[in-house]
Design a protein around this motif. Structure first.
Motif, PDB file in Angstrom:
ATOM      1  N   CYS A   1      -1.774  -5.714  17.960  1.00 53.84           N
ATOM      2  CA  CYS A   1      -2.058  -6.949  18.701  1.00 53.84           C
ATOM      3  C   CYS A   1      -0.921  -7.307  19.667  1.00 53.84           C
ATOM      4  O   CYS A   1       0.219  -7.475  19.248  1.00 53.84           O
ATOM      5  CB  CYS A   1      -2.291  -8.082  17.714  1.00 53.84           C
ATOM      6  N   ARG A   2      -1.221  -7.429  20.928  1.00 58.77           N
ATOM      7  CA  ARG A   2      -0.193  -7.710  21.946  1.00 58.77           C
ATOM      8  C   ARG A   2       0.451  -9.077  21.705  1.00 58.77           C
ATOM      9  O   ARG A   2       1.643  -9.248  21.899  1.00 58.77           O
ATOM     10  CB  ARG A   2      -0.797  -7.741  23.355  1.00 58.77           C
ATOM     11  N   ARG A   3      -0.378 -10.045  21.382  1.00 62.54           N
ATOM     12  CA  ARG A   3       0.142 -11.399  21.214  1.00 62.54           C
ATOM     13  C   ARG A   3       1.131 -11.456  20.055  1.00 62.54           C
ATOM     14  O   ARG A   3       2.150 -12.111  20.119  1.00 62.54           O
ATOM     15  CB  ARG A   3      -1.023 -12.364  20.980  1.00 62.54           C
TER      16      ARG A   3
ATOM     17  N   CYS B   1      -4.763 -11.682  17.100  1.00 59.07           N
ATOM     18  CA  CYS B   1      -5.266 -12.797  17.919  1.00 59.07           C
ATOM     19  C   CYS B   1      -6.741 -12.680  18.264  1.00 59.07           C
ATOM     20  O   CYS B   1      -7.405 -13.681  18.504  1.00 59.07           O
ATOM     21  CB  CYS B   1      -4.427 -12.922  19.184  1.00 59.07           C
ATOM     22  N   GLY B   2      -7.266 -11.455  18.343  1.00 60.53           N
ATOM     23  CA  GLY B   2      -8.666 -11.298  18.721  1.00 60.53           C
ATOM     24  C   GLY B   2      -8.888 -11.452  20.225  1.00 60.53           C
ATOM     25  O   GLY B   2     -10.012 -11.347  20.702  1.00 60.53           O
ATOM     26  N   PHE B   3      -7.820 -11.721  20.981  1.00 60.05           N
ATOM     27  CA  PHE B   3      -7.979 -11.958  22.411  1.00 60.05           C
ATOM     28  C   PHE B   3      -6.941 -11.157  23.202  1.00 60.05           C
ATOM     29  O   PHE B   3      -6.184 -11.687  24.005  1.00 60.05           O
ATOM     30  CB  PHE B   3      -7.860 -13.460  22.696  1.00 60.05           C
ATOM     31  N   CYS B   4      -6.904  -9.848  22.880  1.00 60.30           N
ATOM     32  CA  CYS B   4      -6.073  -8.934  23.672  1.00 60.30           C
ATOM     33  C   CYS B   4      -6.772  -7.587  23.607  1.00 60.30           C
ATOM     34  O   CYS B   4      -7.711  -7.405  22.828  1.00 60.30           O
ATOM     35  CB  CYS B   4      -4.649  -8.852  23.121  1.00 60.30           C
TER      36      CYS B   4
ATOM     37  N   CYS C   1      -6.774  -5.884  20.156  1.00 62.67           N
ATOM     38  CA  CYS C   1      -7.635  -6.522  19.166  1.00 62.67           C
ATOM     39  C   CYS C   1      -9.102  -6.232  19.470  1.00 62.67           C
ATOM     40  O   CYS C   1      -9.891  -5.943  18.589  1.00 62.67           O
ATOM     41  CB  CYS C   1      -7.425  -8.036  19.163  1.00 62.67           C
TER      42      CYS C   1
HETATM   43 ZN    ZN Z   1      -4.418  -9.500  19.758  1.00 65.64          ZN
END
Ligand code: ZN
Ligand code: ADP
Length: 521
Positions: free
Chosen positions: A377-379, A394-397, A400
């Motif tokens: 995960c990048r975040r 995060c589910g938003f990268c 993910c």
């Molecule tokens: Zn992520």
């Protein structure tokens, strides 16, 4: 003298001057800390509302607050904003005439000015210093305080003198240092250099939840870029490139492809720079192609994408630059086109630095590269870098949403280790990779490494089978040549060699061929 001002009075002033009903996050506590005569150290991401933390106390306190700010454009924006709110704010910098300077000073001595914006260079001038000693100063705010740190991304040596100057003006003045930079290293450096070890630290989360982080391979980067922008027509975006030349090239490329784009870099005529920036802020142009000279203090809330055409010099820089997307709280996309070669190029530019500076720069680059290469995960990685812990993915990268395939590489690991052993640990990792993927280059052949047991063993890894493998050698070549033209924004442009001129002609021709007609996704 500590000021005691009730929360109600502050809230009234918030509404009256700024039109806001509520304080955001810790704003109120930060303001109270300054009013109480204490030092504050404020770490908040871009867009969180740091300016209000010194603007409001400046308004309610007697005297003039000094705001140390790194850029003339930044000061001008803020002064205009304050004047529009009916607050007397002024700046002192090299853009003013002597008459204008005297006018500002007279108003300050008459107690009419609430905020005085000043650059560290002007602060250093003896006449300004003597003047400030006579004025009634309420407190000192140091905006973009990371500029003080060599570990940050906008280091300015003059910032290092601020502490001694404040001490000369009045050692009892409360100081508030603010930055959107949050690595523990930079934090320590700022506190130490400003003598703010005992300051109250206000740190909010650096998680920009509305930003989508994505890293892409630099393969056919121009096509990817155009395709992306065309599929987001009418949206505002910034493309960051490392060199001025690249900025010009990419802006031209976008233009010939029918994209409304303008360049911005420190080598442009100042008036053109201002015009281009205004055109972007006023929505006359969608895309700004820029070096890192563009962005600090630019409050354009609706930037929908930030694209890094080249890798930044540090994760710090990456975070700052991507942070310019989605300031309005709506989604923003951050795409970095990454290639290991970029890291090597950046490293080469550090060769003239001093030993410790070079080491710092190397570490920052290595951290940048790890971020780009890791499949997690990048975040989480980014926040970890800032000393923050994100409990879940995060589910938003990109990682993910499209997890990289994982596989057991026991056998491959043995090939690598054996090859290193056979070559007695004397060769670079790139050389080992060349052996394993069967690259028949002069270097490999001259050492007879094409005869080694594992030569070519990893030429067709199963994970790459799906990929098409047409490398655009020509394009890669060109990238390599052009960086040193004008990498450093503050440096004079070097005269072009014949070879480079020829190359330029060639690239001009190529540019015509470069008109890429792609249909939006
Ligand atoms: Zn992520
Ligand atoms: P920073 O300096 O942290 O990047 P700014 O000071 O530019 O952020 O503030 C970002 C935006 O948030 C600005 O448009 C500002 O007017 C707005 N803002 C600040 N404080 C508040 C608040 N309490 N309520 C609503 N908006 C706010």
């Amino acid at each position: 003298m500590p000021n005691s001002i009730s929360n109600d009075v502050l809230k009234d002033q918030l509404k009256k001057t700024f039109g806001f009903d509520q304080f955001r996050g810790e704003q109120e506590h930060i303001i109270q800390n300054t009013l109480a005569g204490n030092h504050s150290f404020v770490l908040m991401p871009t867009g969180a509302g740091k300016s209000l933390c010194y603007q409001l106390p400046a308004i309610v306190m007697e005297g003039t607050a000094i705001v140390i700010s790194p850029l003339i454009a930044l000061m001008k924006n803020q002064v205009d904003q304050m004047l529009a709110f009916g607050i007397n704010a002024q700046f002192l910098n090299s853009s003013l005439t002597r008459v204008e300077i005297n006018k500002v000073k007279t108003e300050i001595l008459a107690g009419k000015v609430k905020l005085l914006y000043i650059a560290p260079e002007s602060l250093n001038k003896q006449d300004n210093l003597s003047f400030l000693k006579q004025a009634n100063i309420s407190f000192v705010a140091i905006d973009e305080a990371h500029c003080i740190s060599e570990w940050g991304h906008d280091f300015r040596p003059e910032y290092r003198k601020i502490k001694s100057i404040i001490e000369e003006v009045n050692p009892k003045l409360p100081i508030i240092a603010l930055t959107a930079t949050a690595t523990p290293k930079v934090q320590q450096d700022i506190q130490k250099t400003l003598g703010l070890e005992d300051a109250k630290v206000f740190k909010s989360s650096f998680n920009r939840k509305n930003l989508y982080y994505e890293i892409r391979s630099k393969h056919e980067v121009d096509k990817q870029l155009i395709r992306y922008i065309k599929s987001h027509t009418g949206k505002a975006g910034i493309i960051y490139c490392l060199s001025r030349k690249k900025v010009e090239d990419v802006a031209d490329l976008l233009l010939v492809n029918g994209i409304n784009a303008l360049p911005y870099h420190a080598g442009l005529d100042p008036q053109i720079r201002i015009n281009n920036q205004e055109a972007f802020l006023n929505e006359e142009v969608d895309v700004m192609v820029a070096t890192i000279a563009f962005g600090m203090g630019i409050d354009k809330p609706d930037v929908r994408f930030v694209i890094h055409y080249d890798a930044p010099k540090s994760l710090e820089g990456y975070y700052q630059e991507t942070g310019r997307a989605g300031r309005d709280g709506l989604d923003g996309t951050c795409i970095l086109f990454f290639d290991h070669d970029d890291i090597e190029k950046l490293d080469k530019f550090n060769k003239n630095k001093g030993v410790s500076e070079k080491e710092n720069a190397k570490i920052l680059l290595a951290e940048m590269e790890d971020f780009a290469n890791l499949g997690i995960c990048r975040r989480r990685q980014l926040l970890h870098y800032f000393g923050e812990y994100l409990g879940e993915n995060c589910g938003f990268c990109d990682n993910c949403q499209h997890p990289t395939q994982s596989f057991k590489a026991e056998e491959e690991a043995v090939w690598v280790l054996k090859t290193i052993q056979e070559t007695e640990g004397k060769f670079t990792i790139e050389h080992i990779a060349d052996i394993l993927d069967g690259t028949q280059n002069q270097f490999v052949e001259s050492y007879g490494h094409d005869k080694l047991e594992y030569f070519g063993k990893g030429a067709n890894p199963f994970w790459a089978k799906a990929e098409t493998d047409e490398e655009d050698e020509d394009e890669d070549d060109e990238d390599e040549e052009e960086l040193d033209d004008d990498f450093d924004d503050e440096e004079e442009e070097k005269p072009k060699t014949k070879k480079k001129k020829a190359k330029k002609l060639k690239s001009k021709k190529k540019e015509e061929e470069n008109i890429i007609q792609v249909s939006p996704w």
